[in-house]
Design an enzyme around this catalytic site. Structure first.
Site, PDB file in Angstrom:
ATOM      1  N   HIS A   1      28.598  45.654 -19.582  1.00 52.59           N
ATOM      2  CA  HIS A   1      28.603  47.120 -19.487  1.00 52.59           C
ATOM      3  C   HIS A   1      27.593  47.589 -18.437  1.00 52.59           C
ATOM      4  O   HIS A   1      27.906  48.430 -17.582  1.00 52.59           O
ATOM      5  CB  HIS A   1      28.270  47.707 -20.863  1.00 52.59           C
ATOM      6  N   GLU A   2      26.393  47.030 -18.500  1.00 56.59           N
ATOM      7  CA  GLU A   2      25.359  47.431 -17.540  1.00 56.59           C
ATOM      8  C   GLU A   2      25.701  46.962 -16.125  1.00 56.59           C
ATOM      9  O   GLU A   2      25.428  47.670 -15.147  1.00 56.59           O
ATOM     10  CB  GLU A   2      24.001  46.875 -17.975  1.00 56.59           C
TER      11      GLU A   2
ATOM     12  N   HIS B   1      27.921  49.442 -14.553  1.00 55.99           N
ATOM     13  CA  HIS B   1      27.155  50.576 -14.017  1.00 55.99           C
ATOM     14  C   HIS B   1      26.602  50.235 -12.628  1.00 55.99           C
ATOM     15  O   HIS B   1      26.617  51.067 -11.721  1.00 55.99           O
ATOM     16  CB  HIS B   1      25.994  50.919 -14.952  1.00 55.99           C
TER      17      HIS B   1
ATOM     18  N   GLU C   1      30.065  56.465 -18.921  1.00 52.16           N
ATOM     19  CA  GLU C   1      30.013  55.536 -20.042  1.00 52.16           C
ATOM     20  C   GLU C   1      31.399  55.000 -20.381  1.00 52.16           C
ATOM     21  O   GLU C   1      31.562  53.815 -20.668  1.00 52.16           O
ATOM     22  CB  GLU C   1      29.390  56.228 -21.266  1.00 52.16           C
TER      23      GLU C   1
END
Length: 304
Positions: free
Chosen positions: A134-135, A138, A209
Site C-alpha cells: 500500500h505504501e 503511494h 487511499e
C-alpha cells in the site's frame, strides 16, 4: 484513470494556493496583497517539496533502520518494490506500539517508508506485506509529495490567518481603501479559509487511499490480506494512538487521530468499512479471472 486523478489533484492544489493568494489580497486590500499571497504559497510549496520527508519522519521520531537489524524485512521490501516498479525506499521505524505506517519523500528516488514497532511485531507476514505494498503504491503514484504539499498549504493558510488576523485587529493591516479593518478578511482567514483548506485536503487524501489499496491488491495479488490488516489497524488505532503533528495524519495508512466529536467531520481517510468492501470486490474479481484462466487452459489442453 490515473491521468484524471492527477488532474484533479493539480486542480485541488491550485485551489489551495488560490485561497492563500486571496487571503493576502483581503488582508492588504490591494494588488500588493496578491503578491504577498503568491510568494507565501510558492515558498510553502517549495519547502514542503524539499523538506517533506524530514519533517514527517521527525514529527514521529522515526529512526533509520540498518539492514542488519532486520534483514528478512529488508528482503521483503525489496521484493515488493521490484513488483511495484519503484526503487527500494529507505526504512524507518517509529518508536510506538501503535499499528500504523506511512510513506514520505518528494519522489520515488527519495522515498522512505516508516513502520511502527507495533506493526512490525504484531502483523502476520502476508498482512505486513499488504501494508508495505500500500505504501509503495503511494510512492509509485507520487502521493507522498501531493499530500505533503497539500498539508503544508493548508497549514500555511491556517497559520497565516491567525498571525495576520491579529495584525488586522490591532494594526491597520487589512483595509478596504481607507475605511479601516476589513471584517470579511478577518472572517475568511479565521473560519472560511481553514475550513475550505481542510475539506480540500480531505478530498485529496481519500481519493489516494482507495487507489493505494487497489495498488496493494495488484502487487500482492492478495486483497484479503490487506482487508485483515486494515481491520486490525482500525481497531487498534484508537486504543494505542500515535502522538505527533496532526498535519501529517493523512500520510498514515489508517487515521491515527481521535474520531470523537467534531473530529469525525474532518477525517482525512475514507471509512475503513468502505475500503474493506472495495477490496473484497477486488478479491472476487481476481478469483473470477483465475477461474476463467483455469477453464481456458483446460479447454486448450490436448484430449487424453
Amino acid at each position: 484513470m490515473a491521468g484524471m486523478n492527477q488532474l484533479k489533484t493539480l486542480l485541488l492544489l491550485a485551489l489551495l494556493s488560490g485561497l492563500i493568494v486571496l487571503a493576502g489580497y483581503l488582508l492588504v486590500g490591494d494588488e500588493q496583497g496578491l503578491y504577498y499571497g503568491l510568494g507565501f504559497a510558492a515558498l510553502s510549496s517549495f519547502g514542503s517539496w524539499y523538506y517533506s520527508d524530514r519533517a514527517a519522519l521527525s514529527a514521529f521520531k522515526a529512526k533509520p533502520t540498518p539492514r542488519e537489524e532486520n534483514p528478512e524485512l529488508f528482503d521483503r521490501i525489496e521484493q515488493l518494490s521490484d513488483r511495484a516498479g519503484v526503487p527500494n525506499p529507505k526504512l524507518y521505524v517509529v518508536p510506538s506500539e501503535a499499528l500504523n505506517a506511512f510513506a514520505t519523500g518528494r519522489d520515488p528516488n527519495h522515498a522512505a517508508i516508516a513502520l511502527t514497532e507495533g506493526i512490525i511485531k504484531l502483523l502476520p507476514a502476508d498482512e505486513l506485506d499488504a501494508v508495505i505494498a500500500h505504501e509503495l503504491t503511494h510512492v509509485r503514484n507520487r502521493d507522498t509529495l501531493t499530500q505533503a504539499v497539500a498539508g503544508t498549504l493548508s497549514g500555511s493558510l491556517t497559520y497565516l490567518g491567525r498571525i495576520l488576523t491579529l495584525g488586522a485587529l490591532y494594526f491597520p493591516v487589512a483595509r478596504v481603501g481607507r475605511r479601516g479593518n476589513n471584517p470579511i478578511a478577518i472572517l475568511f482567514l479565521l473560519v472560511v479559509g481553514p475550513l475550505a483548506a481542510a475539506l480540500l485536503r480531505m478530498a485529496i487524501s481519500r481519493t489516494r487511499e482507495y487507489a493505494a489499496d487497489a495498488g496493494a491488491a495488484e502487487i500482492t495479488q492478495n486483497p484479503l490480506a490487506l482487508v485483515r490488516a486494515l481491520e486490525t489497524l482500525e481497531s487498534m488505532s484508537q486504543e494505542v494512538p500515535i502522538h505527533g503533528n496532526p498535519a501529517f495524519a493523512p500520510l498514515f495508512i489508517v487515521n491515527p487521530l481521535s474520531k470523537e466529536g467534531l473530529m469525525k467531520l474532518f477525517l482525512t481517510h475514507p471509512p475503513t468499512e468502505d475500503r474493506v468492501e472495495r477490496l473484497k470486490a477486488l478479491a472476487e474479481t481476481q478469483l473470477e479471472k483465475s477461474d476463467a484462466l483455469v477453464e481456458t487452459s483446460k479447454g486448450l489442453s490436448p484430449a487424453a
